[in-house]
Design an enzyme around this catalytic site. Structure first.
Site, mmCIF file in Angstrom:
data_model
loop_
_atom_site.group_PDB
_atom_site.id
_atom_site.type_symbol
_atom_site.label_atom_id
_atom_site.label_comp_id
_atom_site.label_asym_id
_atom_site.label_seq_id
_atom_site.Cartn_x
_atom_site.Cartn_y
_atom_site.Cartn_z
ATOM 1 N N ASP A 172 0.898 -1.166 0.172
ATOM 2 C CA ASP A 172 -0.037 0.062 0.022
ATOM 3 C C ASP A 172 0.953 1.327 0.014
ATOM 4 O O ASP A 172 1.613 1.495 -0.728
ATOM 5 C CB ASP A 172 -0.958 -0.010 1.113
ATOM 6 N N TYR A 206 -2.556 11.226 2.305
ATOM 7 C CA TYR A 206 -3.223 11.415 0.931
ATOM 8 C C TYR A 206 -3.414 13.033 0.298
ATOM 9 O O TYR A 206 -3.517 13.228 -0.476
ATOM 10 C CB TYR A 206 -4.580 10.925 1.500
ATOM 11 N N HIS A 244 -6.979 -6.906 -0.568
ATOM 12 C CA HIS A 244 -5.947 -5.880 -0.402
ATOM 13 C C HIS A 244 -4.877 -6.132 0.791
ATOM 14 O O HIS A 244 -3.813 -5.739 0.379
ATOM 15 C CB HIS A 244 -6.499 -4.428 -0.397
#
Length: 258
Positions: free
Chosen positions: A69, A181, A236
């Protein structure tokens, strides 16, 4: 914490180190978005590699760099900017910057899967939403039937979920991870050259956040010999979902060229 299974798999054969990136776990959590710029995150990893060194002090520090990730995105960057530090590169469910935009333009499904990234650009609201109802939304990300681990034998226990939520639930604990982010679209030069170390790309076919079709797309522009393993039915959360299978694939990759 997410590497706990693979640490056991490789600990007897390798010197294995797992990092809490800045803002996570027991690492420092400096306030403010600017402290989580990509350049700083990459430098953190570089400095750790150099500080740990190698068993042979006559040689320059070098490691097998494994990332998942956000850790995978940073691993791409470290291997591209500092190839002398990376002997081999293993990436799990993460893509290089500059790749996903072209794919998303052709596949609306990825735009929907990435919608949370745009929500995270807003001030204070993401922190509020994630903390509501005793962090119910975060629990759903980790354990939900679509977003969570798909292998029933490896699904997170209540105690394991609590381990993740412990640091995130502390005052100010959510903002650092969201700042990652918030800096994602900053005007940072994108490395055009692919990382030179031999690379293994691992991908879960049931990743709720990254379309499985992104995996072969991510191979574009990489050096010949880059290996891709698509793990059928996997989510994931690869390091926790299929650790023994992953360990076998990684061992085979590391044995190549030796």
């Amino acid at each position: 914490f997410c590497w706990r299974h693979l640490l056991q798999e490789f600990g007897s054969q390798y010197r294995v180190v797992a990092l809490d990136l800045r803002g996570y776990g027991a690492s420092e959590k400096p306030p403010g978005k600017d402290n989580y710029r990509l350049e700083l995150l990459v430098e953190d990893v570089r400095q750790v590699i150099e500080a740990l060194g190698t068993p042979d002090e006559t040689k320059s520090p070098k490691c097998i760099l494994v990332g998942h990730d956000w850790g995978g995105l940073l691993a791409w960057e470290v291997a591209t900017r500092y190839p002398a530090l990376v002997e081999k590169l293993v990436i799990m469910d993460a893509i290089r910057r500059g790749i996903v935009g072209g794919f998303t333009a052709c596949h609306v499904s990825q735009l929907l899967r990435s919608s949370y990234v745009f929500l995270f650009q807003l001030p204070w609201l993401p922190e509020l939403l994630l903390s509501l109802a005793d962090f119910e939304l975060l629990k759903t990300f980790l354990t939900g039937p679509w977003t969570g681990i798909q292998n029933p034998a490896q699904r997170l226990t209540e105690q394991e979920v609590d381990a993740y939520l412990y640091s995130l639930s502390q005052p100010g604990g959510l903002s650092p991870s969201i700042h990652y982010y918030r800096n994602l679209f900053q005007d940072t030069p994108i490395a055009r050259e692919p990382p030179p170390p031999p690379t293994l790309l691992l991908w879960g076919s049931h990743d709720a956040f990254l379309d499985a079709r992104l995996a072969p797309w991510a191979l574009r522009g990489l050096r010949p010999g880059t290996r891709l393993h698509l793990l059928p039915g996997a989510s994931h959360w690869l390091p926790e979902e299929q650790p023994r299978h992953l360990a076998r694939i990684i061992r085979d990759f590391l044995a190549e060229g030796h």
